[in-house]
Design a protein around this motif. Sequence first.
Motif, PDB file in Angstrom:
ATOM      1  N   PHE A 194     -74.621 -37.617 -26.554  1.00 35.09           N
ATOM      2  CA  PHE A 194     -73.169 -37.596 -26.415  1.00 35.09           C
ATOM      3  C   PHE A 194     -72.525 -38.317 -27.594  1.00 35.09           C
ATOM      4  CE2 PHE A 194     -69.332 -39.623 -24.241  1.00 35.09           C
ATOM      5  CZ  PHE A 194     -68.518 -38.542 -24.517  1.00 35.09           C
ATOM      6  N   THR A 195     -71.641 -37.637 -28.277  1.00 28.27           N
ATOM      7  CA  THR A 195     -70.865 -38.243 -29.354  1.00 28.27           C
ATOM      8  C   THR A 195     -69.397 -38.211 -28.978  1.00 28.27           C
ATOM      9  OG1 THR A 195     -72.460 -37.577 -31.031  1.00 28.27           O
ATOM     10  CG2 THR A 195     -70.237 -38.104 -31.788  1.00 28.27           C
ATOM     11  N   ASN A 196     -68.838 -39.401 -28.792  1.00 28.46           N
ATOM     12  CA  ASN A 196     -67.404 -39.515 -28.511  1.00 28.46           C
ATOM     13  C   ASN A 196     -66.692 -39.522 -29.856  1.00 28.46           C
ATOM     14  OD1 ASN A 196     -64.862 -40.013 -27.634  1.00 28.46           O
ATOM     15  ND2 ASN A 196     -65.273 -42.071 -26.865  1.00 28.46           N
ATOM     16  N   ASN A 197     -66.373 -38.323 -30.323  1.00 27.34           N
ATOM     17  CA  ASN A 197     -65.923 -38.154 -31.697  1.00 27.34           C
ATOM     18  C   ASN A 197     -64.510 -38.656 -31.941  1.00 27.34           C
ATOM     19  OD1 ASN A 197     -65.692 -36.077 -29.831  1.00 27.34           O
ATOM     20  ND2 ASN A 197     -65.483 -34.481 -31.346  1.00 27.34           N
ATOM     21  N   GLY A 198     -63.806 -39.028 -30.896  1.00 29.64           N
ATOM     22  CA  GLY A 198     -62.408 -39.407 -31.087  1.00 29.64           C
ATOM     23  C   GLY A 198     -62.214 -40.843 -31.516  1.00 29.64           C
ATOM     24  N   MET A 199     -62.866 -41.771 -30.837  1.00 25.30           N
ATOM     25  CA  MET A 199     -62.738 -43.211 -31.059  1.00 25.30           C
ATOM     26  C   MET A 199     -61.378 -43.762 -30.645  1.00 25.30           C
ATOM     27  SD  MET A 199     -65.732 -44.054 -32.094  1.00 25.30           S
ATOM     28  CE  MET A 199     -65.575 -45.709 -32.772  1.00 25.30           C
TER      29      MET A 199
ATOM     30  N   THR B 179     -79.604 -47.384 -14.766  1.00 24.31           N
ATOM     31  CA  THR B 179     -78.179 -47.717 -14.855  1.00 24.31           C
ATOM     32  C   THR B 179     -77.599 -47.378 -16.227  1.00 24.31           C
ATOM     33  OG1 THR B 179     -78.479 -49.466 -13.236  1.00 24.31           O
ATOM     34  CG2 THR B 179     -76.523 -49.611 -14.608  1.00 24.31           C
ATOM     35  N   GLU B 180     -78.355 -47.684 -17.304  1.00 27.27           N
ATOM     36  CA  GLU B 180     -77.846 -47.403 -18.655  1.00 27.27           C
ATOM     37  C   GLU B 180     -77.565 -45.916 -18.843  1.00 27.27           C
ATOM     38  OE1 GLU B 180     -80.684 -48.924 -17.909  1.00 27.27           O
ATOM     39  OE2 GLU B 180     -81.136 -50.576 -19.291  1.00 27.27           O
ATOM     40  N   ASN B 181     -78.345 -45.086 -18.130  1.00 23.48           N
ATOM     41  CA  ASN B 181     -78.269 -43.641 -18.339  1.00 23.48           C
ATOM     42  C   ASN B 181     -77.467 -42.919 -17.269  1.00 23.48           C
ATOM     43  OD1 ASN B 181     -79.974 -43.339 -20.780  1.00 23.48           O
ATOM     44  ND2 ASN B 181     -81.438 -44.403 -19.468  1.00 23.48           N
ATOM     45  N   ASP B 182     -76.821 -43.699 -16.402  1.00 28.47           N
ATOM     46  CA  ASP B 182     -76.098 -43.094 -15.293  1.00 28.47           C
ATOM     47  C   ASP B 182     -74.671 -42.715 -15.673  1.00 28.47           C
ATOM     48  OD1 ASP B 182     -76.180 -42.103 -12.725  1.00 28.47           O
ATOM     49  OD2 ASP B 182     -75.497 -43.968 -11.800  1.00 28.47           O
ATOM     50  N   GLY B 183     -74.201 -43.229 -16.802  1.00 29.73           N
ATOM     51  CA  GLY B 183     -72.889 -42.816 -17.288  1.00 29.73           C
ATOM     52  C   GLY B 183     -71.733 -43.273 -16.419  1.00 29.73           C
ATOM     53  N   VAL B 184     -71.931 -44.356 -15.669  1.00 27.22           N
ATOM     54  CA  VAL B 184     -70.828 -44.925 -14.891  1.00 27.22           C
ATOM     55  C   VAL B 184     -70.327 -46.139 -15.667  1.00 27.22           C
ATOM     56  CG1 VAL B 184     -70.104 -45.872 -12.665  1.00 27.22           C
ATOM     57  CG2 VAL B 184     -71.891 -44.120 -12.764  1.00 27.22           C
ATOM     58  N   GLY B 185     -69.163 -45.983 -16.265  1.00 25.87           N
ATOM     59  CA  GLY B 185     -68.684 -47.010 -17.188  1.00 25.87           C
ATOM     60  C   GLY B 185     -68.621 -48.388 -16.588  1.00 25.87           C
ATOM     61  N   HIS B 186     -68.216 -48.479 -15.349  1.00 26.50           N
ATOM     62  CA  HIS B 186     -68.015 -49.788 -14.724  1.00 26.50           C
ATOM     63  C   HIS B 186     -69.314 -50.566 -14.583  1.00 26.50           C
ATOM     64  CE1 HIS B 186     -64.597 -47.356 -13.506  1.00 26.50           C
ATOM     65  NE2 HIS B 186     -63.918 -48.464 -13.414  1.00 26.50           N
ATOM     66  N   THR B 187     -70.439 -49.854 -14.477  1.00 26.45           N
ATOM     67  CA  THR B 187     -71.716 -50.547 -14.279  1.00 26.45           C
ATOM     68  C   THR B 187     -72.566 -50.566 -15.552  1.00 26.45           C
ATOM     69  OG1 THR B 187     -72.728 -48.510 -13.465  1.00 26.45           O
ATOM     70  CG2 THR B 187     -71.781 -49.991 -11.831  1.00 26.45           C
ATOM     71  N   SER B 188     -72.065 -49.941 -16.627  1.00 22.17           N
ATOM     72  CA  SER B 188     -72.829 -49.988 -17.884  1.00 22.17           C
ATOM     73  C   SER B 188     -71.848 -50.085 -19.052  1.00 22.17           C
ATOM     74  CB  SER B 188     -73.754 -48.769 -18.009  1.00 22.17           C
ATOM     75  OG  SER B 188     -73.039 -47.563 -17.841  1.00 22.17           O
ATOM     76  N   PHE B 189     -71.423 -48.960 -19.588  1.00 20.28           N
ATOM     77  CA  PHE B 189     -70.519 -48.989 -20.739  1.00 20.28           C
ATOM     78  C   PHE B 189     -69.859 -47.615 -20.879  1.00 20.28           C
ATOM     79  CE2 PHE B 189     -74.853 -48.055 -21.817  1.00 20.28           C
ATOM     80  CZ  PHE B 189     -74.755 -46.852 -22.487  1.00 20.28           C
TER      81      PHE B 189
ATOM     82  N   TYR C 145     -74.202 -42.007 -27.723  1.00 18.33           N
ATOM     83  CA  TYR C 145     -75.263 -42.509 -26.848  1.00 18.33           C
ATOM     84  C   TYR C 145     -76.103 -41.328 -26.388  1.00 18.33           C
ATOM     85  CZ  TYR C 145     -77.868 -44.871 -23.210  1.00 18.33           C
ATOM     86  OH  TYR C 145     -78.895 -45.375 -22.449  1.00 18.33           O
ATOM     87  N   THR C 146     -77.414 -41.540 -26.313  1.00 17.25           N
ATOM     88  CA  THR C 146     -78.316 -40.527 -25.774  1.00 17.25           C
ATOM     89  C   THR C 146     -78.677 -40.893 -24.341  1.00 17.25           C
ATOM     90  OG1 THR C 146     -79.229 -39.938 -27.930  1.00 17.25           O
ATOM     91  CG2 THR C 146     -80.590 -39.447 -26.002  1.00 17.25           C
ATOM     92  N   TYR C 147     -78.162 -40.090 -23.399  1.00 16.27           N
ATOM     93  CA  TYR C 147     -78.543 -40.267 -21.994  1.00 16.27           C
ATOM     94  C   TYR C 147     -79.915 -39.647 -21.790  1.00 16.27           C
ATOM     95  CZ  TYR C 147     -73.643 -41.446 -21.109  1.00 16.27           C
ATOM     96  OH  TYR C 147     -72.409 -42.040 -21.117  1.00 16.27           O
ATOM     97  N   GLN C 148     -80.865 -40.462 -21.327  1.00 17.22           N
ATOM     98  CA  GLN C 148     -82.224 -39.980 -21.063  1.00 17.22           C
ATOM     99  C   GLN C 148     -82.433 -39.946 -19.558  1.00 17.22           C
ATOM    100  OE1 GLN C 148     -85.946 -40.924 -23.435  1.00 17.22           O
ATOM    101  NE2 GLN C 148     -86.186 -42.430 -21.792  1.00 17.22           N
ATOM    102  N   TRP C 149     -82.821 -38.776 -19.064  1.00 19.32           N
ATOM    103  CA  TRP C 149     -82.999 -38.648 -17.610  1.00 19.32           C
ATOM    104  C   TRP C 149     -84.057 -37.602 -17.306  1.00 19.32           C
ATOM    105  CZ3 TRP C 149     -81.212 -33.834 -15.620  1.00 19.32           C
ATOM    106  CH2 TRP C 149     -80.366 -33.104 -16.492  1.00 19.32           C
ATOM    107  N   LYS C 150     -84.558 -37.654 -16.077  1.00 25.30           N
ATOM    108  CA  LYS C 150     -85.584 -36.705 -15.661  1.00 25.30           C
ATOM    109  C   LYS C 150     -85.019 -35.781 -14.595  1.00 25.30           C
ATOM    110  CE  LYS C 150     -90.344 -36.219 -14.111  1.00 25.30           C
ATOM    111  NZ  LYS C 150     -91.592 -36.877 -13.726  1.00 25.30           N
TER     112      LYS C 150
END
Length: 313
Positions: A76-81, A96-106, A112-117
């Motif tokens: 994921f590239t947030n190209n806007g900034m 948690t890092e890969n869950d994409g919930v801003g409140h619990t990670s960022f 960022y590369t979300y890695q998941w199975k």
Amino acid sequence: MGMGTACYVYPGAPATPGIVTPDISFDRGVYMNGSVTMDDGRAIEVWGFTQGGMMGNQFPSPPMRVREGQIVHTNFTNNGMMWLHTIHHHGIEPSTENDGVGHTSFDVDGSYTYQWKASNAGTYFYHCHTNTVLHAEMGMYGALIIDPPDGSKRAFTGAPLYDVEAIWACDEFDSSWHTLNWDAGTCGADVGLNDMRPDYFIISGVDGASSALTDTRAAVSMNAGQALLVRYINAGYTPQRINFGGLSGDVIASDGRPLPNAVPATSWKSTAAERYDIMFYPTTPGIYEVTVEYLHWVTGAVIGTARTRINVN
Ligand SMILES: [Cu+2]
């Protein structure tokens, strides 16, 4: 509006912990200048995810399709900034890092590369989880399909084969929300996000007033004797009741998990973010008009309807 004005967001773009070589990967960027023209001629602003570095404003966002057992990277590239977003793969259970919930990670301010199975075949969707009530409403979601390991045309291993597949993401818009800034309400101001009054009702990005009756993003064409799998996603905030136009379906899975027994149904109710996999075996040619009724949270009254068709030749 720049990110310095927002509250309760946590900018970050860390390295992915424990990153490995994926079996499959997707690239996603962001657009925040899309629009959808409704049947009454009004253009409503939408936001969403782009495919890689491509331009475009596809709504819903481009689907992701993987096989059960695969390790997946969503780059994921947030190209806007000038704004923050995440990607939450809804129904997947990553770290948690890969869950994409801003409140619990960022909230991603770079890449960022979300890695998941992909652990369980079924129907899912992905969406932004920054200022979620607004960003999901603005259209920041897309289908996420996990096929069985062998790639066969089944909802999951052991499920019946299908010939034709439809993805119906049913959503509603409150057009008054679609002029807000990305961080509206994050600092505590009341911008009305607790008071949804939807005025457009949508199936897979198409106005359900009339366009979805014929637009092939929603309407199905098949032959009598074929098997149809409908992947139904409640992508809105209101409860919905979907009526199958006189056809009876077999509901075989819920939220990416098989049901112990198929449930025959001529209509079905759902709540926000639920997914159901439904098989149909129509044997009589005809035009079957499917209606999605959007229900008031408290009273259950029908507050809007979207329509599409299953055309059986
Ligand atoms: Cu977002």
